[in-house]
Design a protein around this motif. Structure first.
Motif, PDB file in Angstrom:
ATOM      1  N   ALA A   1       5.171  31.679  65.826  1.00 49.55           N
ATOM      2  CA  ALA A   1       5.607  31.080  64.552  1.00 49.55           C
ATOM      3  C   ALA A   1       7.191  31.174  64.193  1.00 49.55           C
ATOM      4  N   GLU A   2       7.775  31.332  65.097  1.00 45.68           N
ATOM      5  CA  GLU A   2       9.196  31.690  65.097  1.00 45.68           C
ATOM      6  C   GLU A   2       9.945  30.636  63.789  1.00 45.68           C
ATOM      7  N   GLN A   3       9.552  29.480  63.935  1.00 41.97           N
ATOM      8  CA  GLN A   3      10.157  28.560  62.881  1.00 41.97           C
ATOM      9  C   GLN A   3       9.953  29.014  61.425  1.00 41.97           C
ATOM     10  N   SER A   4       9.073  30.134  61.140  1.00 43.27           N
ATOM     11  CA  SER A   4       8.686  30.336  59.958  1.00 43.27           C
ATOM     12  C   SER A   4       9.654  31.546  59.495  1.00 43.27           C
ATOM     13  N   TYR A   5      10.261  32.139  60.603  1.00 41.72           N
ATOM     14  CA  TYR A   5      11.131  33.364  60.287  1.00 41.72           C
ATOM     15  C   TYR A   5      12.629  32.975  60.573  1.00 41.72           C
ATOM     16  N   TYR A   6      12.980  32.097  61.294  1.00 35.54           N
ATOM     17  CA  TYR A   6      14.379  32.244  62.094  1.00 35.54           C
ATOM     18  C   TYR A   6      15.029  30.764  61.952  1.00 35.54           C
ATOM     19  N   ALA A   7      16.174  30.773  61.611  1.00 35.50           N
ATOM     20  CA  ALA A   7      17.038  29.569  61.602  1.00 35.50           C
ATOM     21  C   ALA A   7      17.437  29.257  63.052  1.00 35.50           C
ATOM     22  N   PRO A   8      17.358  28.042  63.382  1.00 34.46           N
ATOM     23  CA  PRO A   8      17.692  27.760  64.746  1.00 34.46           C
ATOM     24  C   PRO A   8      19.265  27.557  65.039  1.00 34.46           C
ATOM     25  N   GLY A   9      19.443  28.105  66.294  1.00 35.96           N
ATOM     26  CA  GLY A   9      21.052  27.992  66.851  1.00 35.96           C
ATOM     27  C   GLY A   9      21.516  26.468  67.003  1.00 35.96           C
ATOM     28  N   ALA A  10      22.667  26.234  66.950  1.00 40.18           N
ATOM     29  CA  ALA A  10      23.256  24.940  67.043  1.00 40.18           C
ATOM     30  C   ALA A  10      24.543  24.871  67.830  1.00 40.18           C
ATOM     31  N   ASP A  11      24.424  25.516  69.223  1.00 43.86           N
ATOM     32  CA  ASP A  11      25.488  25.842  69.928  1.00 43.86           C
ATOM     33  C   ASP A  11      25.269  26.460  71.478  1.00 43.86           C
ATOM     34  N   LEU A  12      25.483  25.683  72.404  1.00 47.27           N
ATOM     35  CA  LEU A  12      25.204  26.070  73.713  1.00 47.27           C
ATOM     36  C   LEU A  12      26.319  26.198  74.708  1.00 47.27           C
ATOM     37  N   THR A  13      27.553  26.412  73.893  1.00 44.08           N
ATOM     38  CA  THR A  13      28.885  26.689  74.686  1.00 44.08           C
ATOM     39  C   THR A  13      28.760  28.112  75.365  1.00 44.08           C
ATOM     40  N   PRO A  14      29.148  28.093  76.870  1.00 42.21           N
ATOM     41  CA  PRO A  14      29.020  29.357  77.599  1.00 42.21           C
ATOM     42  C   PRO A  14      30.163  30.314  76.746  1.00 42.21           C
ATOM     43  N   ILE A  15      29.805  31.671  76.922  1.00 43.81           N
ATOM     44  CA  ILE A  15      30.536  32.816  76.507  1.00 43.81           C
ATOM     45  C   ILE A  15      31.388  33.466  77.439  1.00 43.81           C
ATOM     46  N   ALA A  16      32.645  33.476  77.088  1.00 40.54           N
ATOM     47  CA  ALA A  16      33.504  34.340  78.058  1.00 40.54           C
ATOM     48  C   ALA A  16      33.664  35.480  78.030  1.00 40.54           C
ATOM     49  N   ALA A  17      33.249  36.248  79.295  1.00 43.67           N
ATOM     50  CA  ALA A  17      33.282  37.360  79.167  1.00 43.67           C
ATOM     51  C   ALA A  17      34.103  37.940  80.929  1.00 43.67           C
ATOM     52  N   PRO A  18      34.460  39.352  80.742  1.00 44.93           N
ATOM     53  CA  PRO A  18      35.244  39.735  81.955  1.00 44.93           C
ATOM     54  C   PRO A  18      34.593  39.327  83.369  1.00 44.93           C
ATOM     55  N   ILE A  19      33.464  38.996  83.489  1.00 42.26           N
ATOM     56  CA  ILE A  19      32.920  38.687  84.811  1.00 42.26           C
ATOM     57  C   ILE A  19      32.982  37.191  85.002  1.00 42.26           C
ATOM     58  N   GLY A  20      32.880  36.314  83.914  1.00 36.25           N
ATOM     59  CA  GLY A  20      32.824  35.045  84.152  1.00 36.25           C
ATOM     60  C   GLY A  20      32.344  34.280  82.904  1.00 36.25           C
ATOM     61  N   ARG A  21      31.893  33.114  82.926  1.00 35.06           N
ATOM     62  CA  ARG A  21      31.580  32.411  81.670  1.00 35.06           C
ATOM     63  C   ARG A  21      29.753  32.351  81.863  1.00 35.06           C
ATOM     64  N   LEU A  22      29.371  32.972  80.662  1.00 35.54           N
ATOM     65  CA  LEU A  22      27.772  33.231  80.674  1.00 35.54           C
ATOM     66  C   LEU A  22      27.074  31.972  79.965  1.00 35.54           C
ATOM     67  N   GLY A  23      26.085  31.460  80.319  1.00 40.91           N
ATOM     68  CA  GLY A  23      25.359  30.373  79.917  1.00 40.91           C
ATOM     69  C   GLY A  23      24.058  31.052  79.300  1.00 40.91           C
ATOM     70  N   VAL A  24      24.069  31.712  78.117  1.00 40.72           N
ATOM     71  CA  VAL A  24      23.103  32.395  77.414  1.00 40.72           C
ATOM     72  C   VAL A  24      22.068  31.566  76.839  1.00 40.72           C
ATOM     73  N   HIS A  25      20.729  31.745  77.069  1.00 39.08           N
ATOM     74  CA  HIS A  25      19.986  31.304  76.211  1.00 39.08           C
ATOM     75  C   HIS A  25      18.668  32.459  76.057  1.00 39.08           C
TER      76      HIS A  25
END
Length: 307
Positions: free
Chosen positions: A149-173
């Protein structure tokens, strides 16, 4: 007349090798009277130090770890602040700088309207908290032990942009996002160098993780890292199953089930080039055929009717 021998070309230099560790850790759960963040953080710090001793440049710890999976009803009391004032984030920033590692860790966090997100923090040695990802696909379905029942507790995210880090661009989910191939594909098309899933892999879903991690890696020709928590919460048990999947679908490393573990491997980010040059999964795409999946509508297509 003689001609000088021409030496063979040198082997390509592998400049994008990255040492990664997946920390499969047990956790404490929040209650109305117990904030587990200090003890969960201390446990994470011990594991991150162990991973760094093995040469890790990237350390990944699973979904909701700081507050503990199964603590959703208390998320509004114990969530992480992303405004630069959170002491647990500060501790992780100092640790990342000391050890020269990038850390990904799951938590609940406050949004701008004081709603709550299921979040992955990305903390780098140079920039501190360099990015966050909020879970986009919130689970709401029955399973053999109860109801998600996650929808009862959390708001959904709205961005899938990879995150820049020293090792590269991270596609996090996060966890259930893996059921939506559009998420990983979008991150790949936006230039991610590897895909990382922070999970709380529930018992009874083992086969899903075996198949879906393989599919997300091979369909994108990319490294896919899945790091899960392990142990029990009031909601369910978590089997772990953390793993590193190569772009060709090979399981490079896998944690033991049901116990704490750290799996470490050196991965070559450039391996994606070979897979994509052979399978052409991006160059032969036909996006015009896929327009129906981008239409904002609920439910599936009714057979016999035009979408």
């Amino acid at each position: 007349m003689t001609f000088p021998l021409i030496p063979p070309p040198a082997a390509p230099q592998r400049r994008r090798d990255v040492r990664v560790s997946l920390v499969q850790a047990a956790f404490e759960v929040a209650t109305q009277t117990h904030d587990p963040r200090d003890r969960n953080l201390a446990h994470a710090i011990t594991a991150i130090r162990a991973a760094a001793r093995s040469g890790a440049e990237l350390v990944v710890i699973g979904e909701l770890f700081l507050q503990g999976p199964g603590s959703s009803r208390w998320a509004a009391y114990y969530s992480t602040r992303l405004d630069g004032t959170d002491p647990h984030v500060h501790e992780l920033e100092k640790l990342a700088a000391e050890l020269n590692v990038t850390v990904l860790i799951g938590c609940t966090s406050y949004g701008p309207a004081l709603d709550v997100h299921n979040t992955a923090l990305v903390i780098s040695p140079g920039a501190g908290l360099c990015g966050t990802y909020h879970k986009a696909h919130l689970a709401s379905f029955p399973y053999r032990h109860g109801l998600s029942a996650e929808q009862s507790y959390y708001a959904p995210g709205a961005d899938l942009t990879p995150i820049a880090a020293p090792i590269g661009r991270l596609g996090v989910h996060i966890c259930y996002d893996i059921f939506f191939p559009e998420a990983a594909r979008t991150q790949a098309l936006l230039g991610a160098d590897l895909l990382i899933n922070l999970a709380a892999a529930g018992e009874g879903f083992e086969a899903y993780w075996d198949h879906l991690t393989w599919a997300r890696a091979t369909e994108n020709g990319m490294w896919y890292l899945m790091s899960s928590v392990v142990g029990d919460s009031p909601e369910r048990g978590y089997f772990g199953g953390s793993r590193i999947i190569a772009p060709d679908g090979t399981t490079t490393a896998r944690a033991k089930d049901t116990v704490e573990d750290i799996v470490t491997a050196t991965i070559d980010l450039d391996a994606a080039q070979q897979m994509r040059s052979q399978l052409h999964m991006f160059s032969v795409r036909q996006p015009r055929l896929y327009l129906p999946i981008s239409r904002a509508r609920r439910g599936g297509h009714t057979p016999g009717r035009q979408p």
